[in-house]
Design an enzyme around this catalytic site. Structure first.
Site, PDB file in Angstrom:
ATOM      1  N   ARG A 143      -7.247   2.440  -2.929  1.00  0.00           N
ATOM      2  CA  ARG A 143      -8.197   2.401  -1.807  1.00  0.00           C
ATOM      3  C   ARG A 143      -8.863   3.761  -1.660  1.00  0.00           C
ATOM      4  O   ARG A 143      -8.192   4.804  -1.758  1.00  0.00           O
ATOM      5  CB  ARG A 143      -7.465   2.068  -0.513  1.00  0.00           C
ATOM      6  CG  ARG A 143      -8.424   1.681   0.605  1.00  0.00           C
ATOM      7  CD  ARG A 143      -7.678   1.088   1.774  1.00  0.00           C
ATOM      8  NE  ARG A 143      -8.449   0.000   2.362  1.00  0.00           N
ATOM      9  CZ  ARG A 143      -8.587  -0.198   3.658  1.00  0.00           C
ATOM     10  NH1 ARG A 143      -7.993   0.595   4.532  1.00  0.00           N
ATOM     11  NH2 ARG A 143      -9.301  -1.208   4.115  1.00  0.00           N
ATOM     12  N   GLN A 164       0.838  -1.203   0.000  1.00  0.00           N
ATOM     13  CA  GLN A 164       0.000   0.000   0.000  1.00  0.00           C
ATOM     14  C   GLN A 164       0.874   1.255   0.000  1.00  0.00           C
ATOM     15  O   GLN A 164       1.622   1.508   0.953  1.00  0.00           O
ATOM     16  CB  GLN A 164      -0.938   0.046   1.207  1.00  0.00           C
ATOM     17  CG  GLN A 164      -2.019   1.110   0.975  1.00  0.00           C
ATOM     18  CD  GLN A 164      -2.769   1.513   2.215  1.00  0.00           C
ATOM     19  OE1 GLN A 164      -2.160   1.793   3.240  1.00  0.00           O
ATOM     20  NE2 GLN A 164      -4.084   1.551   2.129  1.00  0.00           N
ATOM     21  N   TYR A 209      -6.004  11.030   4.035  1.00  0.00           N
ATOM     22  CA  TYR A 209      -4.609  11.301   3.685  1.00  0.00           C
ATOM     23  C   TYR A 209      -4.527  12.097   2.372  1.00  0.00           C
ATOM     24  O   TYR A 209      -5.534  12.591   1.876  1.00  0.00           O
ATOM     25  CB  TYR A 209      -3.825   9.988   3.662  1.00  0.00           C
ATOM     26  CG  TYR A 209      -3.773   9.343   5.044  1.00  0.00           C
ATOM     27  CD1 TYR A 209      -3.126   9.999   6.100  1.00  0.00           C
ATOM     28  CD2 TYR A 209      -4.401   8.140   5.312  1.00  0.00           C
ATOM     29  CE1 TYR A 209      -3.097   9.446   7.377  1.00  0.00           C
ATOM     30  CE2 TYR A 209      -4.378   7.579   6.590  1.00  0.00           C
ATOM     31  CZ  TYR A 209      -3.721   8.238   7.622  1.00  0.00           C
ATOM     32  OH  TYR A 209      -3.694   7.697   8.885  1.00  0.00           O
ATOM     33  N   GLY A 213      -9.705  -6.650   8.511  1.00  0.00           N
ATOM     34  CA  GLY A 213      -8.553  -6.043   9.165  1.00  0.00           C
ATOM     35  C   GLY A 213      -8.301  -6.670  10.509  1.00  0.00           C
ATOM     36  O   GLY A 213      -7.617  -7.687  10.629  1.00  0.00           O
TER      37      GLY A 213
HETATM   38  C1  PHB Z   1      -3.535   4.622  11.354  1.00  0.00           C
HETATM   39  O1  PHB Z   1      -2.348   4.309  11.470  1.00  0.00           O
HETATM   40  O2  PHB Z   1      -4.234   4.959  12.295  1.00  0.00           O
HETATM   41  C2  PHB Z   1      -4.134   4.593  10.025  1.00  0.00           C
HETATM   42  C3  PHB Z   1      -3.300   4.336   8.947  1.00  0.00           C
HETATM   43  C4  PHB Z   1      -3.844   4.273   7.690  1.00  0.00           C
HETATM   44  C5  PHB Z   1      -5.186   4.455   7.524  1.00  0.00           C
HETATM   45  C6  PHB Z   1      -6.007   4.704   8.579  1.00  0.00           C
HETATM   46  C7  PHB Z   1      -5.464   4.783   9.855  1.00  0.00           C
HETATM   47  O3  PHB Z   1      -5.682   4.374   6.309  1.00  0.00           O
END
Ligand code: PHB
Length: 376
Positions: free
Chosen positions: A232, A97, A184, A332
């Site tokens: 994603r 990713q 992000y 997850g």
């Molecule tokens: C996190 O590290 O909290 C985190 C990382 C990536 C994401 C969402 C949360 O897409």
């Protein structure tokens, strides 16, 4: 047998089932380099049809948390090779990713203490990065105001994604997933409540708002091929101060159509309603809206698989696959504490619950010590 446990052809990559291990930050790479414990962790979970790694920063600038294994230096590429070789040795498939956090960062983890960058100069209110405090102690730290990327710099970030994709292939990954979700950098461009630009990436038109994301997708597919490219996204998500806006469904409908035209391997949709307890407070129920968005977009995604993650269990995954809403199901947290999740779901064995205190950082406890189910 349920389709969930049958093999699946993902744009030419054969997966042994339709269960995807979703990307999860684990923050256990002391020098930001994946190592033997990273390799063991993923190899233990390689009976997933597809593993998507934790977010791997494409550049120092793209990093928001200490101890995340990146993919921009030679040492990092070599480190990841241990993981890809271990996963492949036991018959698994793995995508990296590719991650740029944008404004969800802090000067203490940026080169020369620079400000983090974003589509705008608006701060992510209430968000935390993981950096160093004034005494040099590592820990969660409030994000600071970012600097808006110039138009020229945006092109450089696009190239950073392409180079990271090449690095991922060099490290032996089967493909990459562009991180366009969860507040992000890519979402900071997509969201008109954050993007206050005046250039060709401005939020004034849908085309301009989608431009950066599609440039990243095009650069990555040019670098490593459409069949090795996934993305994603998190429609309706509010994580890390992403405000809701009027035309979310229209935005993501147009994005999905553009991705379908590009015939990339997959679109991975994150339903944040299954994610409310992690690092952000997103207590919203978006599942129905997401399912209906996906059903509407499905005809545009003929050669592009749909993965959904967030709050699924075996039964929900099977029914969404059976009614054609999704092709693959992402899990997850269950994968943290059930390395053999596929076998457990398939045989209806009980699932172990994960200890949230060891999700991020710390030792090997809560990382590589969850056992497979003992059926004796
Ligand atoms: C996190 O590290 O909290 C985190 C990382 C990536 C994401 C969402 C949360 O897409």
């Amino acid at each position: 047998m349920s389709a969930l446990f049958e093999s699946y052809n993902l744009a030419g990559t054969t997966l042994s089932n339709r269960v995807v291990m979703a990307p999860m930050t684990r923050s256990r790479a002391p020098d930001d380099i994946a190592d033997v414990s990273t390799a063991l962790y993923y190899a233990q979970r390689a009976t997933a049809g597809l593993i998507v790694t934790e977010g791997t920063p494409i550049s120092r600038e793209g990093q928001g948390y200490l101890f995340n294994p990146g993919i921009f230096s030679g040492e990092q590429i070599a480190g990841w090779r241990l993981t890809t070789q271990s996963v492949h040795a036991v018959g698994g498939r793995i995508f990296a990713q590719l991650w740029h956090v944008g404004r969800v960062s802090h000067p203490s983890i940026q080169a020369d203490g620079r400000d983090p960058v974003s589509a705008s100069s608006k701060i992510a209110e209430g968000a935390t990065a993981y950096g160093y405090d004034e005494d040099g102690k590592a820990g969660p730290i409030a994000t600071t105001a970012p600097r808006q990327l110039t138009t020229e710099e945006v092109a450089r970030v696009v190239e950073d994604f392409a180079q990271a994709a090449r690095n991922a292939v060099e490290a032996g990954f089967d493909g990459v997933e562009i991180h366009g979700a969860n507040g992000y950098l890519l979402e900071q461009f997509l969201n008109p409540g954050v993007n206050d630009r005046k250039d060709r990436y401005a939020a004034d038109t849908l085309e301009n708002r989608l431009r950066f994301v599609l440039e990243v997708v095009d650069a990555v597919t040019n670098a490593i091929g459409r069949k090795r490219t996934g993305i994603r996204i998190s429609p309706f998500g509010q994580l890390f101060d992403m405000p809701l806006y009027d035309d979310i469904a229209e935005t993501y409908g147009a994005l999905l159509a553009a991705l379908g035209e590009r015939r990339i391997a997959y679109v991975h949709v994150m339903d944040q309603s299954g994610f409310s307890d992690i690092r952000g407070d997103t207590k919203v129920t978006t599942s129905d809206k997401i399912h209906s968005l996906l059903r509407t977009a499905k005809p545009d995604l003929k050669d592009t698989a749909v993965i959904l993650a967030g709050g699924l269990n075996r039964q929900r995954a099977e029914s969404l696959i059976a009614d054609g809403t999704i092709d693959l199901a992402g899990f997850g947290k269950p994968f943290i504490s059930n390395p053999d999740l596929v076998a457990r779901m398939r045989r209806d064995w009980p699932l172990a619950s994960a200890d949230a205190d060891t999700f991020y950082g710390g030792t090997m406890v809560g990382y590589i010590d969850y056992p497979a189910y003992d059926a004796r």
